[in-house]
Write a protein that holds these residues in place. Structure first.
Motif, PDB file in Angstrom:
ATOM      1  N   SER A   1      49.033  37.548  48.855  1.00  0.00           N
ATOM      2  CA  SER A   1      47.659  37.944  49.184  1.00  0.00           C
ATOM      3  C   SER A   1      46.992  38.604  47.981  1.00  0.00           C
ATOM      4  CB  SER A   1      47.653  38.922  50.370  1.00  0.00           C
ATOM      5  OG  SER A   1      48.298  40.136  50.022  1.00  0.00           O
ATOM      6  N   VAL A   2      45.722  38.317  47.820  1.00  0.00           N
ATOM      7  CA  VAL A   2      44.892  38.933  46.780  1.00  0.00           C
ATOM      8  C   VAL A   2      43.618  39.449  47.451  1.00  0.00           C
ATOM      9  CG1 VAL A   2      43.636  38.580  44.618  1.00  0.00           C
ATOM     10  CG2 VAL A   2      45.771  37.352  45.019  1.00  0.00           C
ATOM     11  N   PRO A   3      43.448  40.790  47.561  1.00  0.00           N
ATOM     12  CA  PRO A   3      44.314  41.828  47.014  1.00  0.00           C
ATOM     13  C   PRO A   3      45.477  42.149  47.954  1.00  0.00           C
ATOM     14  CG  PRO A   3      42.466  42.855  48.099  1.00  0.00           C
ATOM     15  CD  PRO A   3      42.256  41.365  48.231  1.00  0.00           C
ATOM     16  N   GLN A   4      46.310  43.090  47.514  1.00  0.00           N
ATOM     17  CA  GLN A   4      47.360  43.632  48.349  1.00  0.00           C
ATOM     18  C   GLN A   4      47.046  45.097  48.628  1.00  0.00           C
ATOM     19  OE1 GLN A   4      51.083  42.945  46.309  1.00  0.00           O
ATOM     20  NE2 GLN A   4      51.039  40.750  46.733  1.00  0.00           N
ATOM     21  N   ASN A   5      47.320  45.539  49.849  1.00  0.00           N
ATOM     22  CA  ASN A   5      47.104  46.931  50.200  1.00  0.00           C
ATOM     23  C   ASN A   5      48.442  47.654  50.102  1.00  0.00           C
ATOM     24  OD1 ASN A   5      46.876  49.379  51.994  1.00  0.00           O
ATOM     25  ND2 ASN A   5      44.769  48.641  52.100  1.00  0.00           N
TER      26      ASN A   5
ATOM     27  N   ARG B   1      35.105  41.862  43.341  1.00  0.00           N
ATOM     28  CA  ARG B   1      36.245  41.818  42.425  1.00  0.00           C
ATOM     29  C   ARG B   1      36.912  40.450  42.450  1.00  0.00           C
ATOM     30  NH1 ARG B   1      38.893  46.783  41.421  1.00  0.00           N
ATOM     31  NH2 ARG B   1      40.425  45.521  40.279  1.00  0.00           N
ATOM     32  N   ARG B   2      37.569  40.100  41.358  1.00  0.00           N
ATOM     33  CA  ARG B   2      38.430  38.935  41.286  1.00  0.00           C
ATOM     34  C   ARG B   2      39.857  39.445  41.079  1.00  0.00           C
ATOM     35  NH1 ARG B   2      35.450  34.176  42.322  1.00  0.00           N
ATOM     36  NH2 ARG B   2      36.625  32.967  40.790  1.00  0.00           N
TER      37      ARG B   2
ATOM     38  N   TYR C   1      44.495  44.396  42.997  1.00  0.00           N
ATOM     39  CA  TYR C   1      43.897  43.070  42.836  1.00  0.00           C
ATOM     40  C   TYR C   1      44.712  42.166  41.904  1.00  0.00           C
ATOM     41  CZ  TYR C   1      39.921  45.088  45.247  1.00  0.00           C
ATOM     42  OH  TYR C   1      39.123  45.704  46.189  1.00  0.00           O
ATOM     43  N   ASP C   2      45.647  42.750  41.164  1.00  0.00           N
ATOM     44  CA  ASP C   2      46.512  41.968  40.289  1.00  0.00           C
ATOM     45  C   ASP C   2      47.919  41.991  40.882  1.00  0.00           C
ATOM     46  OD1 ASP C   2      44.502  41.437  38.264  1.00  0.00           O
ATOM     47  OD2 ASP C   2      44.647  43.567  37.763  1.00  0.00           O
ATOM     48  N   ALA C   3      48.253  40.912  41.577  1.00  0.00           N
ATOM     49  CA  ALA C   3      49.508  40.852  42.323  1.00  0.00           C
ATOM     50  C   ALA C   3      50.650  40.375  41.436  1.00  0.00           C
ATOM     51  CB  ALA C   3      49.364  39.918  43.521  1.00  0.00           C
TER      52      ALA C   3
ATOM     53  N   GLU D   1      39.555  34.112  43.455  1.00  0.00           N
ATOM     54  CA  GLU D   1      38.820  34.643  44.598  1.00  0.00           C
ATOM     55  C   GLU D   1      39.784  35.407  45.507  1.00  0.00           C
ATOM     56  OE1 GLU D   1      35.725  32.091  46.588  1.00  0.00           O
ATOM     57  OE2 GLU D   1      36.794  30.529  45.476  1.00  0.00           O
ATOM     58  N   LEU D   2      39.249  36.358  46.263  1.00  0.00           N
ATOM     59  CA  LEU D   2      40.086  37.063  47.225  1.00  0.00           C
ATOM     60  C   LEU D   2      40.544  36.086  48.298  1.00  0.00           C
ATOM     61  CD1 LEU D   2      38.210  40.457  47.726  1.00  0.00           C
ATOM     62  CD2 LEU D   2      39.708  39.710  45.864  1.00  0.00           C
TER      63      LEU D   2
END
Length: 221
Positions: free
Chosen positions: A146-150, A32-33, A157-159, A122-123
């Protein structure tokens, strides 16, 4: 008495193993991006003008069903560990490195609605710096995203980093943050804390079990 103590140690060890299973979760999808969206506002009104630059300062690594960040080559000289994400000095330290080493970043202009979005990322862990401030305002302090965020066990993935920006008009003196001020959440977990604590307990229990077993053999002999 020895049997009861032995059973207690086994129970503690099983509790630790169950806790480790509870804290583990799926790792991010590395195919993923992601993206970072930011709204620049003051008193809930958009502030247009200026520009923002983002730098990818750390990559995503995985371990034991979880993920963490490690500095990329350009930022490995940073003296503050990447695990210390709530350090008030970390964003400024990373900004100094980026400027001094002339690290290449991604720059976007802030539009008429005070909005900017960085896409196809990129992550990793990103440093956001306001490289050109809006007219009549101080520049926003650098911050990390951060990408991604939990979020609640789900990878986003979209912060949306809008809450991290705090603009101050030039007519007002800027506040100097205290070192103990808590930084906005980057979207990371605190998983290493319980896991490491549990690991210490497991080592202690294992040592006690081995000691008891050795003593029992000596008595029998």
């Amino acid at each position: 008495m020895t049997k009861r103590f032995f059973a207690l140690l086994l129970a503690l060890l099983m509790t630790f193993l169950l806790s480790c299973a509870a804290f583990a979760h799926d790792v991010p999808d590395f195919d993923r991006r992601g993206s970072i969206s930011i709204h620049m506002t003051y008193n809930e009104k958009p502030v247009p003008g200026g520009s923002l630059t983002i730098y990818r300062v750390a990559k995503v690594d995985t371990y034991n069903g979880d993920y963490f960040f490690s500095y990329i080559d350009e930022f490995k000289e940073c003296e503050i560990p990447v695990t210390d994400l709530y350090s008030s000095e970390l964003p400024g330290e990373l900004k100094d490195i980026a400027v001094n080493k002339k690290v290449s970043g991604i720059t976007q202009k802030i539009d008429k609605d005070g909005f900017v979005k960085f896409e196809d990322l990129e992550l990793g862990l990103y440093l956001v710096v306001q490289t050109k401030r809006a007219e009549g305002f101080y520049g926003a302090a650098p911050f990390l995203v951060s990408v991604p965020q939990n979020i609640d066990g789900v990878y986003v993935y979209d912060a949306d980093a809008s809450p991290k920006t705090s603009l101050i008009p030039e007519t007002e003196p800027p506040d100097i943050p205290e070192k103990d001020d808590e930084l906005p959440d980057t979207g990371l977990n605190n998983w290493p804390v319980p896991v490491l604590a549990g690991a210490g307990l497991a080592v202690f229990c294992t040592g006690c079990i081995l000691k008891i077993s050795a003593g029992k053999k000596n008595n029998e002999s």
